[in-house]
Design an enzyme around this catalytic site. Structure first.
Site, short mmCIF file in Angstrom:
data_model
loop_
_atom_site.label_atom_id
_atom_site.label_comp_id
_atom_site.label_asym_id
_atom_site.label_seq_id
_atom_site.Cartn_x
_atom_site.Cartn_y
_atom_site.Cartn_z
N TYR A 75 0.92 -1.17 0.04
CA TYR A 75 0.02 -0.08 0.12
C TYR A 75 0.88 1.21 0.04
O TYR A 75 1.38 1.82 0.99
CB TYR A 75 -1.06 0.00 1.27
CG TYR A 75 -1.87 -1.11 1.44
CD1 TYR A 75 -2.06 -1.93 0.25
CD2 TYR A 75 -2.59 -1.39 2.50
CE1 TYR A 75 -3.07 -2.85 0.28
CE2 TYR A 75 -3.45 -2.65 2.52
CZ TYR A 75 -3.60 -3.04 1.30
OH TYR A 75 -4.65 -4.45 1.54
N PHE A 220 -13.14 -5.31 0.88
CA PHE A 220 -14.19 -4.75 -0.02
C PHE A 220 -15.67 -5.09 0.71
O PHE A 220 -16.64 -5.39 -0.10
CB PHE A 220 -14.28 -5.23 -1.36
CG PHE A 220 -14.86 -4.33 -2.48
CD1 PHE A 220 -14.75 -3.00 -2.22
CD2 PHE A 220 -15.44 -4.91 -3.42
CE1 PHE A 220 -15.51 -2.29 -3.41
CE2 PHE A 220 -16.09 -4.13 -4.56
CZ PHE A 220 -15.98 -2.69 -4.36
N PRO A 221 -15.84 -4.66 1.99
CA PRO A 221 -16.83 -5.10 2.74
C PRO A 221 -18.19 -4.14 2.42
O PRO A 221 -19.06 -4.36 2.71
CB PRO A 221 -16.50 -4.99 4.24
CG PRO A 221 -15.50 -3.69 4.24
CD PRO A 221 -14.72 -4.03 3.01
N LEU A 222 -17.78 -2.94 1.69
CA LEU A 222 -18.99 -2.10 1.30
C LEU A 222 -19.16 -2.13 -0.27
O LEU A 222 -19.85 -1.14 -0.54
CB LEU A 222 -18.52 -0.63 1.90
CG LEU A 222 -18.37 -0.50 3.35
CD1 LEU A 222 -18.00 0.76 3.59
CD2 LEU A 222 -19.55 -0.90 3.93
#
Length: 298
Positions: A75, A220-222
């Site tokens: 990142y 990517f929980p949303l």
């Protein structure tokens, strides 16, 4: 729950009320974590557009009771880990920082798997240096590189564990067979797969994690944010509860399984505070059933 609290009402510590999971049976964490991918630049590359806001986000996460921060050497690369250390070191007691290795970054939005043992060892050393740690509590293999024997990659992590440089080992984007194979080489305490109310491709992996007591970290929980049509159950329930669709999606994850450890990420304090409120949101059985149907139709 019709009247949901805000961070302003409670001040701090909302996430701590969900401190009910033990990583590796010895690291207690609040189940709502923070994913630190978005505190970097566009394409997950370079410095964030607003570095001071990125530092405030990380600081506020801890103030709100988050005890689990997920990052990776890729990142930035390196930028996310550096910002975490700059903001929080020396780290408060009970804070678990998880990082990952296994990708090289040639440029923005470019991800190249590299599971060579020498790369993984070098990546771990780099993360230790940037995070200013002697040992990483949870080190995750970002991907199993198909070009390198899995035994070699997992063996490298086992060696790092034996050397005392990492405490626990996790995997990312794996199936049940791969987890079972890995368990023969090294203890696996977490799995990080893409999963959300609208993306249920890892149901079998989640079930296996429940059976084994392995933490399941949905990235990517949303993704449910895509489901914004007028007839969407998420929109309807959010309207009824006077909360956002994202808060409903996170509350569903927390209620879906006791081993799910959501790590929503953001580069803004306002969004962070909105996400944390979801730990106080209680969905009814009928709402859970209705939301559960989404994954079967998308």
């Amino acid at each position: 729950m019709k009247n949901n609290p805000s961070p302003a009402q409670h001040g701090k510590g909302l996430a701590e009320e969900r401190r009910d999971f033990l990583i590796g049976n010895d690291l207690p964490i609040a189940r709502m974590g923070f994913g630190a991918m978005r505190i970097t630049g566009s394409g997950i590359w370079g410095e964030p557009a607003d570095r001071s806001e990125a530092l405030r986000v990380v600081r506020r996460a801890v103030e709100l009771g988050i005890t689990f921060i997920d990052t990776a050497d890729s990142y930035g690369p390196g930028v996310s880990e550096e910002i975490i250390a700059e903001t929080l070191h020396p780290y408060p007691a009970g804070l678990v920082i998880a990082t990952k290795g296994g990708f090289e970054r040639p440029g923005p939005n470019q991800w190249v798997e590299n599971g060579r043992p020498e790369h993984l060892k070098s990546a771990c050393e780099g993360s230790l240096c940037r995070l200013r740690l002697d040992r990483i509590d949870l080190y995750q293999l970002h991907r199993i590189d198909p070009k390198i024997p899995a035994e070699d990659q997992l063996g490298a992590l086992k060696a790092l564990q034996t050397e005392g440089k990492i405490r626990h080992v996790g995997l990312s984007e794996v199936n049940v067979r791969q987890i079972q194979h890995a368990q023969k080489i090294v203890g696996v305490v977490s799995v990080q797969n893409r999963y959300s109310v609208s993306d249920r491709g890892s149901e079998e992996v989640l079930k296996f994690c429940e059976q084994e007591g392995i933490g399941f970290i949905p990235w990517f929980p949303l993704a449910a944010g895509r489901l914004t049509g007028a007839n969407s159950p998420i929109i309807r329930i959010a309207t009824q509860l006077k909360v956002s669709p994202s808060q409903v999606a996170l509350a569903w994850l927390l209620a879906r399984s006791p081993v799910i450890l959501p790590i929503p990420g953001t580069s803004r304090v306002k969004h962070l505070e909105e996400n944390i409120v979801s730990t106080q949101l209680k969905l009814s059985e009928s709402e859970m059933r209705e939301l559960g149907e989404i994954g079967r139709t998308h």
